[in-house]
Design a protein around this motif. Structure first.
Motif, mmCIF file in Angstrom:
data_model
loop_
_atom_site.group_PDB
_atom_site.id
_atom_site.type_symbol
_atom_site.label_atom_id
_atom_site.label_comp_id
_atom_site.label_asym_id
_atom_site.label_seq_id
_atom_site.Cartn_x
_atom_site.Cartn_y
_atom_site.Cartn_z
ATOM 1 N N THR A 2 23.715 36.267 -40.579
ATOM 2 C CA THR A 2 22.353 35.760 -40.849
ATOM 3 C C THR A 2 21.316 34.825 -40.786
ATOM 4 N N ASP A 3 21.599 33.919 -40.775
ATOM 5 C CA ASP A 3 20.849 32.364 -39.661
ATOM 6 C C ASP A 3 20.613 32.215 -38.414
ATOM 7 N N ASP A 4 21.294 32.645 -37.700
ATOM 8 C CA ASP A 4 21.773 33.222 -36.578
ATOM 9 C C ASP A 4 21.311 34.270 -35.930
ATOM 10 N N LEU A 5 20.557 35.097 -36.556
ATOM 11 C CA LEU A 5 19.387 35.817 -36.024
ATOM 12 C C LEU A 5 17.751 35.240 -35.118
ATOM 13 N N PRO A 6 17.941 33.987 -35.221
ATOM 14 C CA PRO A 6 15.778 33.976 -35.347
ATOM 15 C C PRO A 6 16.381 33.774 -33.200
ATOM 16 N N ASP A 7 17.871 32.644 -33.663
ATOM 17 C CA ASP A 7 18.536 32.113 -32.096
ATOM 18 C C ASP A 7 18.684 33.343 -31.101
ATOM 19 N N ARG A 8 19.842 34.442 -31.576
ATOM 20 C CA ARG A 8 20.064 35.380 -30.876
ATOM 21 C C ARG A 8 18.360 36.648 -30.622
ATOM 22 N N ILE A 9 17.841 36.058 -30.873
ATOM 23 C CA ILE A 9 16.249 37.138 -30.244
ATOM 24 C C ILE A 9 16.287 35.898 -29.633
ATOM 25 N N ARG A 10 15.929 34.650 -29.542
ATOM 26 C CA ARG A 10 15.420 33.646 -28.406
ATOM 27 C C ARG A 10 15.742 34.127 -26.995
ATOM 28 N N ALA A 11 17.578 33.672 -27.105
ATOM 29 C CA ALA A 11 17.961 34.154 -26.380
ATOM 30 C C ALA A 11 18.062 34.840 -25.918
ATOM 31 N N GLU A 12 17.642 36.616 -25.798
ATOM 32 C CA GLU A 12 17.545 38.201 -25.640
ATOM 33 C C GLU A 12 15.817 37.334 -24.485
ATOM 34 N N ILE A 13 14.706 37.142 -25.120
ATOM 35 C CA ILE A 13 13.813 36.666 -25.011
ATOM 36 C C ILE A 13 13.442 35.874 -23.887
ATOM 37 N N GLY A 14 14.284 34.852 -23.902
ATOM 38 C CA GLY A 14 13.584 34.156 -22.989
ATOM 39 C C GLY A 14 13.070 32.710 -23.007
ATOM 40 N N ASP A 15 12.170 32.895 -21.861
ATOM 41 C CA ASP A 15 10.838 31.461 -21.809
ATOM 42 C C ASP A 15 9.863 32.401 -21.803
ATOM 43 N N ASP A 16 9.782 33.358 -21.832
ATOM 44 C CA ASP A 16 8.416 34.013 -21.822
ATOM 45 C C ASP A 16 6.694 33.678 -22.267
ATOM 46 N N PRO A 17 6.539 32.775 -21.644
ATOM 47 C CA PRO A 17 5.101 32.623 -22.200
ATOM 48 C C PRO A 17 4.458 33.319 -22.923
ATOM 49 N N MET A 24 6.796 35.028 -41.035
ATOM 50 C CA MET A 24 5.871 36.589 -41.735
ATOM 51 C C MET A 24 6.800 37.514 -42.664
ATOM 52 N N PHE A 25 6.657 38.196 -43.693
ATOM 53 C CA PHE A 25 7.572 38.579 -44.618
ATOM 54 C C PHE A 25 9.063 38.091 -44.876
ATOM 55 N N GLY A 26 8.779 36.805 -44.461
ATOM 56 C CA GLY A 26 9.790 35.569 -45.626
ATOM 57 C C GLY A 26 11.108 35.128 -43.929
ATOM 58 N N GLY A 27 10.764 35.360 -43.270
ATOM 59 C CA GLY A 27 11.315 35.303 -42.238
ATOM 60 C C GLY A 27 10.262 34.667 -40.531
ATOM 61 N N ILE A 28 10.885 35.237 -39.867
ATOM 62 C CA ILE A 28 10.737 35.015 -37.956
ATOM 63 C C ILE A 28 9.946 35.585 -37.274
ATOM 64 N N CYS A 29 8.823 35.954 -37.408
ATOM 65 C CA CYS A 29 7.770 37.084 -36.311
ATOM 66 C C CYS A 29 7.765 36.436 -35.154
ATOM 67 N N PHE A 30 8.566 37.559 -34.525
ATOM 68 C CA PHE A 30 8.357 37.541 -32.592
ATOM 69 C C PHE A 30 7.221 37.903 -32.237
ATOM 70 N N MET A 31 5.563 37.474 -31.567
ATOM 71 C CA MET A 31 5.481 37.859 -31.189
ATOM 72 C C MET A 31 4.740 38.052 -29.583
ATOM 73 N N LEU A 32 4.438 39.435 -28.766
ATOM 74 C CA LEU A 32 4.033 39.480 -27.591
ATOM 75 C C LEU A 32 2.383 39.523 -27.518
ATOM 76 N N ASN A 33 1.590 38.896 -26.707
ATOM 77 C CA ASN A 33 1.110 38.851 -26.960
ATOM 78 C C ASN A 33 0.244 38.830 -28.281
ATOM 79 N N GLY A 34 0.131 38.540 -29.273
ATOM 80 C CA GLY A 34 0.286 38.242 -30.795
ATOM 81 C C GLY A 34 -0.017 39.426 -31.373
ATOM 82 N N ASN A 35 0.800 40.484 -30.939
ATOM 83 C CA ASN A 35 0.775 41.553 -31.194
ATOM 84 C C ASN A 35 2.776 41.135 -31.775
ATOM 85 N N MET A 36 2.713 42.264 -33.274
ATOM 86 C CA MET A 36 3.952 41.956 -33.369
ATOM 87 C C MET A 36 5.060 42.255 -32.641
#
Length: 110
Positions: A2-17, A24-36
């Motif tokens: 459960t706790d490592d999901l944000p890190d797993r997502i970060r590893a998948e998306i890499g360092d995309d600027p 958001m929603f009690g967790g972390i939201c990853f936004m692409l160009n400002g869109n969820m």
């Protein structure tokens, strides 16, 4: 897991600027160009923004259900249980969300 999901997502998306993070929603939201794009829920579920056209196909995948927020179904948003989020599935969910969110115009900063 459960706790490592944000890190797993970060590893998948890499360092995309073009990717940012907000709480958001009690967790972390990853936004692409400002869109969820995708997010994590405090119960370990993945929230994926797949859009109306992909929603029916998304809901047939293991562990998937339409997001219900405060008693209201949110079309185009799918929750995926942590038991269904091996590395391959996580990659596929991020790809599905990117297919929908990628073509959206960038959100203007306020």
């Amino acid at each position: 897991m459960t706790d490592d999901l944000p890190d797993r997502i970060r590893a998948e998306i890499g360092d995309d600027p073009n990717i940012g993070e907000i709480r958001m929603f009690g967790g972390i939201c990853f936004m692409l160009n400002g869109n969820m794009l995708v997010g994590t829920m405090k119960d370990g579920k993945l929230l994926a923004r797949v859009g109306d056209e992909q929603e029916a196909a998304a809901l047939t995948k293991p562990g998937a259900a339409r997001m219900n927020f405060t008693g209201r179904d949110m079309k185009g948003f799918v929750l995926v249980g942590p038991e269904a989020l091996d590395d391959k599935a996580l990659r596929e969910w991020i790809a599905m969300a990117s297919t929908y969110v990628g073509p959206m115009p960038p959100k203007k900063k306020k």
